[in-house]
Design an enzyme around this catalytic site. Structure first.
Site, PDB file in Angstrom:
ATOM      1  N   ASP A 199       0.844  -1.186   0.000  1.00  0.00           N
ATOM      2  CA  ASP A 199       0.000   0.000   0.000  1.00  0.00           C
ATOM      3  C   ASP A 199       0.887   1.246   0.000  1.00  0.00           C
ATOM      4  O   ASP A 199       1.946   1.268   0.631  1.00  0.00           O
ATOM      5  CB  ASP A 199      -0.893  -0.037   1.243  1.00  0.00           C
ATOM      6  CG  ASP A 199      -1.891   1.095   1.297  1.00  0.00           C
ATOM      7  OD1 ASP A 199      -2.643   1.257   0.319  1.00  0.00           O
ATOM      8  OD2 ASP A 199      -1.926   1.811   2.316  1.00  0.00           O
ATOM      9  N   GLU A 220       1.959  -0.057  -4.922  1.00  0.00           N
ATOM     10  CA  GLU A 220       0.912   0.876  -5.353  1.00  0.00           C
ATOM     11  C   GLU A 220       1.576   2.196  -5.748  1.00  0.00           C
ATOM     12  O   GLU A 220       2.029   2.964  -4.898  1.00  0.00           O
ATOM     13  CB  GLU A 220      -0.095   1.126  -4.238  1.00  0.00           C
ATOM     14  CG  GLU A 220      -1.188   2.100  -4.652  1.00  0.00           C
ATOM     15  CD  GLU A 220      -2.043   2.617  -3.514  1.00  0.00           C
ATOM     16  OE1 GLU A 220      -3.080   3.268  -3.785  1.00  0.00           O
ATOM     17  OE2 GLU A 220      -1.677   2.397  -2.336  1.00  0.00           O
TER      18      GLU A 220
END
Length: 628
Positions: free
Chosen positions: A340, A369
């Protein structure tokens, strides 16, 4: 007339795209024969923070009225390089720079980019040629197993098709504390369905204990959330998935924790003092306090998500050590991790994380990400090194997503080609083969809404909450979704289906893009289309690693309504024709357009005697032998 320089032309740049460290690449420019430089032209090349290097070019031949000048460069350093060409004529200096996606000219322009990645850089083979499937665990499937040890403050809902709660309380806080009950056992029960879709890898949004339904506010990295099941049930899911040829990767949220966690413990839920409660807490140095304890650094200023100091030795060891969180969940069967907000993780932490994951197994996967071009991304004042060989294997391919959506909605075909080719040119080939391609995720509106529905960026959550597509909007969105799926499946990288997209599930932005999978109310025709895409993808070996070339002749496509590209391989290439319109398109004498191919034959769709038919919003595929 040929451009002075063209990065797509192997006669100008002998290796397309990024190059491996210590490879030698040949660069050539073409000047009109009437131009007589005072001195040999030079290739000017540099890395950010380093001096320019001047590499002299020599005349190496002619091309009609053009004189060709060439030089060679051995890439010694893994880094992003920038370059241009220069020559002096009559005492006047001339510069050759990039004037569009790939061509150079003697006018104002940008620098060319050359990505050089580490000699030893390899990416996991298990994902190549496969299909991913993203699951938001609370909303995919619930097994019906009784829920045990439910933490205080959660609301279990029994209206599976209900709208997720989104309204704030009287203090303006959205608690995200409604749960629909999806769990590991539910996912396990649907493994045969995923196998029918052709899925080879499941990506799970966070599974660690956390006290909001999205679980991006980790409370305990060592435990699966009790509503999902136990750690052993996760391990069982991985074992059963593996029997069907399906791997499972986890979502790693390592830039912040939850305020309501063992580590911070702002609300006193846990018995051991957290950083918020005591400076003597063993977790205190994980966080940065401004005015203890009430003011602290947090993710995007959200006080329920306190930032961690990733380079704190204790924290790094906790996550990346031999007895750390990564090794624990990999030992339970996880095939890798998606990171993330990777652009908020410092280089030192990413370097350590890669070493940790690859120490456990070279085939373990790391996806980051990153929303932009990850090869030249800058964040917090630093040029990032994600794809040079010592950090990530892959990234979420947002540039492809935007290109696919915009093109499918009627955008300029050349803009689509330029967007795709820029990524293919900038990224290392090992990365390209495992790129995570998608058209929907938990962070953006579902593709069917973006394609068929109304513009939502300026709309309120109240507007989005119960907003369903009209029948006409749904038909239009579904048709365009088919074209978008085909592009996603056949372009380089690995397609990733966001759960429910294949079933016609609707939803604008968070949290409405996280509705429950519509079991019993699926769009069966759309599911069959996606299954067929999976079968076709599996049957084409070139989709595992074959390079891509768009079918342009004199700068034009065979038909502006079609996107046409090849996936290279031996002994045959595959030519893909994808129709973004409602027209049935017939191309006559396509062999006259594809003059460098012989032995054309149909692979999927209608092709005979040089005539190809492409159905509305569909695709056709031709096999051919490249002779050029």
């Amino acid at each position: 007339m040929k451009p002075v320089y063209d990065t797509w032309d192997l006669g100008c740049k002998s290796i397309f795209g990024a190059i491996r460290q210590f490879e030698t690449c040949r660069f050539s420019i073409r000047l009109h024969k009437d131009i007589h430089p005072d001195f040999p032209p030079v290739l000017v090349l540099f890395r950010t923070g380093f001096k320019e290097r001047f590499i002299h070019m020599s005349p190496t031949g002619t091309d009609g009225d053009l004189t060709v000048y060439s030089c060679e460069y051995e890439a010694r350093y893994s880094d992003v390089h920038y370059y241009y060409f220069s020559y002096t004529c009559g005492g006047i200096r001339h510069y050759i720079k990039r004037v569009n996606c790939h061509e150079g000219a003697e006018q104002e322009g940008e620098l060319f980019q050359l990505t050089v990645y580490a000699k030893e850089y390899r990416t996991p083979d298990f994902l190549k040629g496969g299909i991913m499937y993203q699951i938001f665990p609370d909303r995919f499937c619930k097994s019906g197993k009784p829920k045990k040890n439910i933490p205080e403050g959660r609301v279990l809902r029994d209206d599976w098709d209900g709208t997720p709660w989104y309204r704030p309380d009287e203090h303006g806080h959205v608690w995200n504390n409604d749960y629909f009950g999806g769990d590991f056992a539910g996912i396990q029960s649907k493994l045969p369905y995923l196998k029918e879709l052709g899925v080879t890898c499941i990506y799970l949004n966070p599974i660690f204990e956390a006290h909001e339904n999205h679980r991006y506010n980790t409370a305990d990295y060592t435990k699966a959330d009790p509503l999902l099941g136990t750690n052993e049930e996760f391990a069982e899911l991985c074992r059963e998935a593996k029997k069907l040829g399906i791997s499972v990767i986890l979502d790693g949220v390592f830039s912040h924790t939850g305020a309501d966690s063992i580590y911070f413990n702002k609300y006193g839920r846990y018995p051991e003092p957290g950083a918020y409660q005591s400076r003597d807490s063993k977790y205190y140095n994980w966080y940065s306090f401004i005015d203890y304890p009430e003011q602290y650094e947090s993710w995007w200023g959200i006080d329920t998500l306190p930032n961690v100091n990733e380079n704190n030795e204790d924290y790094t060891r906790f996550i990346c050590g031999d007895e750390g969180i990564l090794h624990y969940w990999l030992s339970k069967g996880a095939a890798g991790v998606r990171l993330d907000v990777a652009d908020e993780l410092p280089d030192q932490f990413l370097n350590t994380l890669r070493k940790s994951v690859k120490k456990f197994g070279r085939e373990k996967l790391i996806i980051g990400e990153v929303w932009e071009d990850a090869s030249n991304k800058e964040s917090y004042g630093a040029k990032r090194r994600y794809l040079l060989g010592d950090q990530l294997d892959s990234v979420m391919n947002y540039p492809f997503r935007e290109a696919i959506i915009n093109y499918t909605k009627g955008g300029d075909p050349r803009e689509f080609i330029y967007s795709v080719m820029t990524i293919l040119e900038h990224y290392p080939k090992p990365t390209i083969d495992v790129l995570m391609n998608f058209i929907s995720t938990h962070d953006i509106e579902r593709a069917i809404n973006r394609l068929g529905g109304e513009y939502c960026d300026d709309k309120s959550k109240d507007w989005m909450a119960e907003r369903m597509l009209t029948d006409e909007q749904y038909r239009n969105g579904k048709n365009m979704l088919k074209s978008a799926f085909a592009l996603m499946y056949f372009l380089p990288g690995v397609p990733c289906i966001y759960y429910g997209d294949e079933a016609g599930l609707q939803g604008y932005k968070d949290p409405f893009n996280r509705r429950c999978y519509p079991w019993g109310n699926e769009d069966g025709e759309l599911i069959e289309y996606v299954k067929e895409l999976g079968r076709v993808r599996k049957s084409i070996p070139n989709l595992r690693a074959g390079r891509t070339y768009f079918a342009l002749k004199d700068g034009r496509l065979p038909d502006e309504r079609l996107m046409v590209f090849t996936r290279q391989g031996s002994p045959m290439d595959y030519i893909f024709f994808i129709n973004r319109t409602g027209d049935t398109i017939r191309l006559n004498k396509i062999n006259e357009f594809f003059t460098l191919f012989t032995n054309m034959e149909s692979f999927y769709g209608e092709y005979a005697d040089g005539t190809l038919t492409v159905p509305p919003y569909g695709y056709s595929i031709v096999k051919a032998k490249f002779t050029g």
